[in-house]
Enzyme design. Sequence first.
Site, mmCIF file in Angstrom:
data_model
loop_
_atom_site.group_PDB
_atom_site.id
_atom_site.type_symbol
_atom_site.label_atom_id
_atom_site.label_comp_id
_atom_site.label_asym_id
_atom_site.label_seq_id
_atom_site.Cartn_x
_atom_site.Cartn_y
_atom_site.Cartn_z
ATOM 1 N N CYS A 93 0.848 -1.202 0.000
ATOM 2 C CA CYS A 93 0.000 0.000 0.000
ATOM 3 C C CYS A 93 0.882 1.250 0.000
ATOM 4 C CB CYS A 93 -0.924 0.008 1.213
ATOM 5 S SG CYS A 93 -2.012 1.460 1.227
ATOM 6 N N CYS A 125 -0.297 4.095 2.320
ATOM 7 C CA CYS A 125 0.023 3.830 3.724
ATOM 8 C C CYS A 125 1.526 3.977 3.977
ATOM 9 C CB CYS A 125 -0.457 2.437 4.125
ATOM 10 S SG CYS A 125 -2.253 2.257 4.071
#
Length: 182
Positions: free
Chosen positions: A131, A134
């Site tokens: 991700c 993230c």
Amino acid sequence: MSIDSLKSRIPAYAKDIKLNLSNVLDPHHLSEQQVWGIALASAIASRNAEVLGAVAAEAETKLSPEARTATRTAAALMAMNNIYYRSTHLISNPDYGKLPARLRMNAIANPGIDKLDFELISLAVSAINGCGMCLDAHEREVLGKGATKEGVQDALRIAAVIHAVAVTLEAEAVVGAERAAA
């Protein structure tokens, strides 16, 4: 199972992975709690029972009960968050990124260990789960809390090697099962 017995299971073609496993668990830019929290969460995220068993056994002697719980919490939350935020980032329609997540994440505010450590652990799991959104968020947090770029690199290296060990051993198990069936 121990880390040493885990290393003994790594095949010759993955010698670099075996050597890296020894090296990454002794970094210069992270505390012992950070190293073993990252290693344990990375093993959880890598989803290999053998790797998780070996890392968890070693982490048991290196981490307090609170740190082990916080590590498992980080791995669990990132399993959810990384899917959600990666998806909202990858969907072409930007409206999804503007909507509230409406996912409970209260443990992030009070993880039970130092926030820097929790964020480093979350960063490592986010790397395994792929991700980018993230990764950016956790990297900003850890640098803002005093981590160095070398510390971030150490966290990423631990995640990469633990994951590589898991992938290698999983491949060996599948190949071994196919040979046995033939």
